[in-house]
Design an enzyme around this catalytic site. Structure first.
Site, PDB file in Angstrom:
ATOM      1  CD  GLU A  46       0.961   0.528   3.069  1.00 34.19           C
ATOM      2  OE1 GLU A  46       0.674   1.749   3.072  1.00 34.19           O
ATOM      3  OE2 GLU A  46       1.785  -0.366   3.723  1.00 34.19           O
ATOM      4  CD  GLU A 105       7.681   1.655  -0.761  1.00 33.46           C
ATOM      5  OE1 GLU A 105       8.306   0.722  -1.300  1.00 33.46           O
ATOM      6  OE2 GLU A 105       8.113   2.765  -0.439  1.00 33.46           O
TER       7      GLU A 105
END
Length: 355
Positions: free
Chosen positions: A180, A323
């Protein structure tokens, strides 16, 4: 399509999730016990092999085609000054992902994984040939003043995550990781965790992007205010996600549900991803059998969040980047487990006595 119709479609997908194959998992355990080692001596590597068999229904699944789905979205609560970085960093980092320059890109290349970057709620116009555009909102609303999203927007974001995962599975992807990007998303994650895991914000709010002590106190108060104002219902995960969540978190809920519906294991990244896993576990309890927790984040509250789901991290490197970095690193451990189970000699084949 009405909200009720959207939710009926979501419920049908949840009900279609295959049950964990206990027989396949047991056969994997029996095989592991025949390998030239003391039973259980490889610890979690043995447990991984059994879980992968149970999730896929195959003793030695081919998980060579894998992807990390990076959901990106902005958060209106950034207006409250809860981050060390401005909201403009979100679209800048999305372009970094798309150009292959972020940490998750480097680690994904090493692990042989594709990075699928999705704009599900970035508050900016983004264009790139590699971008998957599924924009549901142009950033959420400020949850300290009103609900972050409508229920319809939330379900739409979940369904987008399911659809993207199904598209990837249709091309042969068998292993997923959650990732994310979204400045402000640790604030939303802390609020969701506080409500669904019944924990005080003092235990769930962390330093996120590296805020100082005074901002940490302020961030905690913002989470308290958002919960008090919106009164999210802990018995209704979609309501919680809508009122104090984020589009990228909802998208990841869909990725997890979609992976399970396609009988694919999904490796969960850090705090934000695990928040999505908590929501998924409450909406679709069968998804838990498909989840593998990659690492213990340095972000406060992550361990209690995993306890609420029943997950145990594979590694602890004091990471808090997000991430999908921790999840992609864990791919190597899954590969190691499968290779050990497939390539080690058994006591019989090696002519070694067990007694």
């Amino acid at each position: 399509m009405s909200v009720n119709e959207q939710e009926e479609r979501l419920l049908a997908i949840i009900e279609s999730i295959p049950p964990y194959d206990e027989d396949a998992a047991h056969r994997a355990e029996l095989h592991s016990d025949q390998l030239t080692k003391p039973p259980g001596s490889l610890g979690k590597l043995e447990a991984i092999g059994a879980q992968l068999a149970g999730a896929t229904g195959e003793l030695w699944p081919d998980l060579s085609k894998r992807a990390v789905i990076v959901m990106a979205g902005d958060h209106g609560v950034c207006e409250e000054g809860i981050s060390a970085f401005p909201q403009a960093v979100t679209p800048q980092m999305v372009l970094n992902f798309l150009n292959g320059g972020a940490a998750v890109n480097v680690l994904a290349r090493q692990a042989g994984a594709e990075v699928v970057c999705v704009d599900i709620g970035v508050a900016a116009e983004l264009k790139h040939e590699n971008l998957v555009s599924r924009k549901v909102v142009w950033g959420t609303r400020n949850m300290a003043k009103e609900a972050a999203m409508t229920r319809s927007e939330t379900v739409e974001a979940i369904m987008a995550g399911i659809a993207i995962t199904a598209e990837q599975a249709a091309t042969g992807t068998r292993l997923f990781a959650t990732g994310e990007m979204g400045i402000g998303n640790t604030t939303a994650s802390a609020a969701i965790t506080s409500v669904l895991a019944n924990l005080s914000p003092e235990l769930t709010v962390g330093r996120g992007t590296g805020i100082n002590d005074s901002v940490l106190v302020h961030k905690t108060e913002v989470v308290k205010r958002a919960i008090e104002l919106n009164q999210p219902n802990p018995g209704d995960p979609i309501d919680v996600l809508a009122k104090v969540g984020g589009a990228e978190i909802a998208g990841l809920v869909g990725v997890i549900i979609g992976a399970a519906a396609n009988r694919c294991p999904v490796v969960i990244d850090g705090y934000i991803s695990t928040t999505a896993a908590l929501v998924a576990s409450r909406l679709a309890p069968r998804t838990v059998s498909y989840m593998l927790a990659s690492h213990l984040s340095h972000e406060q509250g992550h361990s209690k969040l995993m306890e609420a789901i029943g997950l145990s991290p594979l590694i602890h490197l004091e990471m808090r980047l997000g991430e999908g970095t921790g999840a992609v690193l864990a791919f190597h451990l899954l590969d190691a487990s499968l290779r050990l189970m497939q390539e080690m000699a058994t006591f019989d084949s090696a002519g070694i006595s067990k007694s």
